[in-house]
Design a protein around this motif. Sequence first.
Motif, PDB file in Angstrom:
ATOM      1  N   ALA A  80      27.178  17.973  13.556  1.00 28.16           N
ATOM      2  CA  ALA A  80      28.296  18.717  13.595  1.00 28.16           C
ATOM      3  C   ALA A  80      29.502  18.323  13.150  1.00 28.16           C
ATOM      4  N   LEU A  81      29.952  17.199  13.616  1.00 23.50           N
ATOM      5  CA  LEU A  81      31.088  16.287  13.021  1.00 23.50           C
ATOM      6  C   LEU A  81      31.066  16.319  11.716  1.00 23.50           C
ATOM      7  N   PRO A  82      30.179  15.706  10.985  1.00 23.84           N
ATOM      8  CA  PRO A  82      30.435  15.425   9.708  1.00 23.84           C
ATOM      9  C   PRO A  82      30.238  16.752   8.899  1.00 23.84           C
ATOM     10  N   LEU A  83      29.516  17.707   9.505  1.00 24.99           N
ATOM     11  CA  LEU A  83      29.348  19.086   8.699  1.00 24.99           C
ATOM     12  C   LEU A  83      31.049  19.568   8.563  1.00 24.99           C
ATOM     13  N   SER A  84      31.704  19.470   9.727  1.00 19.67           N
ATOM     14  CA  SER A  84      33.082  20.035   9.789  1.00 19.67           C
ATOM     15  C   SER A  84      33.835  19.452   8.558  1.00 19.67           C
ATOM     16  N   LYS A  85      33.525  17.850   8.580  1.00 20.56           N
ATOM     17  CA  LYS A  85      34.462  17.278   7.700  1.00 20.56           C
ATOM     18  C   LYS A  85      34.169  17.766   6.229  1.00 20.56           C
ATOM     19  N   VAL A  86      32.517  18.140   5.887  1.00 17.27           N
ATOM     20  CA  VAL A  86      32.324  18.748   4.483  1.00 17.27           C
ATOM     21  C   VAL A  86      33.097  20.103   4.526  1.00 17.27           C
ATOM     22  N   ASN A  87      33.109  20.804   5.384  1.00 16.86           N
ATOM     23  CA  ASN A  87      33.769  22.063   5.419  1.00 16.86           C
ATOM     24  C   ASN A  87      35.250  21.972   4.994  1.00 16.86           C
ATOM     25  N   ASP A  88      36.079  20.940   5.352  1.00 15.77           N
ATOM     26  CA  ASP A  88      37.315  20.583   5.109  1.00 15.77           C
ATOM     27  C   ASP A  88      37.467  20.738   3.710  1.00 15.77           C
ATOM     28  N   LEU A  89      36.687  20.137   2.902  1.00 16.90           N
ATOM     29  CA  LEU A  89      36.553  19.954   1.456  1.00 16.90           C
ATOM     30  C   LEU A  89      35.897  20.952   0.621  1.00 16.90           C
ATOM     31  N   CYS A  90      35.348  21.737   1.257  1.00 22.93           N
ATOM     32  CA  CYS A  90      34.445  22.905   0.565  1.00 22.93           C
ATOM     33  C   CYS A  90      34.761  24.207   1.201  1.00 22.93           C
ATOM     34  N   GLN A  91      35.841  24.568   1.589  1.00 26.17           N
ATOM     35  CA  GLN A  91      36.313  25.937   2.368  1.00 26.17           C
ATOM     36  C   GLN A  91      36.193  26.951   1.119  1.00 26.17           C
ATOM     37  N   ILE A  92      35.959  28.440   1.518  1.00 25.52           N
ATOM     38  CA  ILE A  92      36.066  29.428   0.832  1.00 25.52           C
ATOM     39  C   ILE A  92      37.343  29.823   0.786  1.00 25.52           C
ATOM     40  N   SER A  93      37.686  30.666  -0.146  1.00 21.75           N
ATOM     41  CA  SER A  93      39.210  31.049  -0.352  1.00 21.75           C
ATOM     42  C   SER A  93      39.353  32.135   0.798  1.00 21.75           C
ATOM     43  N   SER A  94      40.737  32.266   0.941  1.00 19.04           N
ATOM     44  CA  SER A  94      41.073  33.272   2.073  1.00 19.04           C
ATOM     45  C   SER A  94      40.565  34.813   1.496  1.00 19.04           C
ATOM     46  N   GLN A  95      40.851  35.033   0.162  1.00 22.44           N
ATOM     47  CA  GLN A  95      40.361  36.489  -0.125  1.00 22.44           C
ATOM     48  C   GLN A  95      38.827  36.443  -0.004  1.00 22.44           C
ATOM     49  N   THR A  96      38.216  35.502  -0.062  1.00 24.53           N
ATOM     50  CA  THR A  96      36.716  35.736   0.097  1.00 24.53           C
ATOM     51  C   THR A  96      36.707  35.898   1.487  1.00 24.53           C
ATOM     52  N   GLN A  97      37.154  35.444   2.277  1.00 24.69           N
ATOM     53  CA  GLN A  97      37.059  35.323   3.845  1.00 24.69           C
ATOM     54  C   GLN A  97      37.362  36.893   4.557  1.00 24.69           C
ATOM     55  N   LEU A  98      38.403  37.401   3.778  1.00 19.96           N
ATOM     56  CA  LEU A  98      38.803  38.653   4.094  1.00 19.96           C
ATOM     57  C   LEU A  98      37.787  39.675   3.799  1.00 19.96           C
ATOM     58  N   LEU A  99      37.239  39.558   2.318  1.00 19.38           N
ATOM     59  CA  LEU A  99      36.253  40.491   1.794  1.00 19.38           C
ATOM     60  C   LEU A  99      34.872  40.138   2.785  1.00 19.38           C
ATOM     61  N   VAL A 100      34.415  39.497   3.150  1.00 24.32           N
ATOM     62  CA  VAL A 100      33.170  38.967   3.955  1.00 24.32           C
ATOM     63  C   VAL A 100      33.613  39.459   5.384  1.00 24.32           C
ATOM     64  N   GLU A 101      34.779  39.464   5.956  1.00 21.13           N
ATOM     65  CA  GLU A 101      34.901  39.914   7.273  1.00 21.13           C
ATOM     66  C   GLU A 101      34.754  41.443   7.263  1.00 21.13           C
ATOM     67  N   ASP A 102      35.396  42.031   5.991  1.00 17.38           N
ATOM     68  CA  ASP A 102      35.125  43.446   5.845  1.00 17.38           C
ATOM     69  C   ASP A 102      33.913  44.021   5.603  1.00 17.38           C
ATOM     70  N   ILE A 103      33.063  43.209   4.781  1.00 18.20           N
ATOM     71  CA  ILE A 103      31.896  43.769   4.922  1.00 18.20           C
ATOM     72  C   ILE A 103      30.705  43.695   6.203  1.00 18.20           C
ATOM     73  N   LEU A 104      31.111  42.458   6.791  1.00 15.83           N
ATOM     74  CA  LEU A 104      30.431  42.570   8.104  1.00 15.83           C
ATOM     75  C   LEU A 104      30.627  43.155   9.105  1.00 15.83           C
ATOM     76  N   SER A 105      32.130  43.794   9.187  1.00 15.46           N
ATOM     77  CA  SER A 105      32.706  44.690  10.110  1.00 15.46           C
ATOM     78  C   SER A 105      32.062  46.124   9.979  1.00 15.46           C
ATOM     79  N   ARG A 106      31.760  46.323   8.922  1.00 17.02           N
ATOM     80  CA  ARG A 106      31.220  47.867   8.876  1.00 17.02           C
ATOM     81  C   ARG A 106      29.987  48.234   9.576  1.00 17.02           C
ATOM     82  N   PRO A 107      29.888  49.383   9.969  1.00 15.14           N
ATOM     83  CA  PRO A 107      28.602  49.785  10.726  1.00 15.14           C
ATOM     84  C   PRO A 107      27.451  49.641   9.886  1.00 15.14           C
TER      85      PRO A 107
END
Length: 122
Positions: A80-107
Amino acid sequence: DWAESREVHIVSDEIYGGSVYGEKGEAFTSFLTVASGRHAHGGDNMGIGPYVHLVYALSKDFCLSGLRVGVSYSENEEIALPLSKVNDLCQISSQTQLLVEDILSRPSAGGLSNADGDGDGD
């Protein structure tokens, strides 16, 4: 138990988890469901232990391959620790995060936004 007693790691690739074909009413069973609770110690973990790991992405089930959104989960700190370090380098954009949150929040997302999977949010 078999894998843990032999210290064999199981990586469950559930990228096609929502794409179940076959008999009506047949459902996908995540390996997390099978393994969870065996090592429950409270807190934020699911109790799957140090030898079970999950990978999942939205690309297949939601036809969102261009967004490159996925998740990996492990309770093994050595993984988990090395994966979190990779995540620091490969994050998705905040716009993508908001879009995915909206999609997954829909019934209509099939209840993926809640824990019990029935789409009602509780």
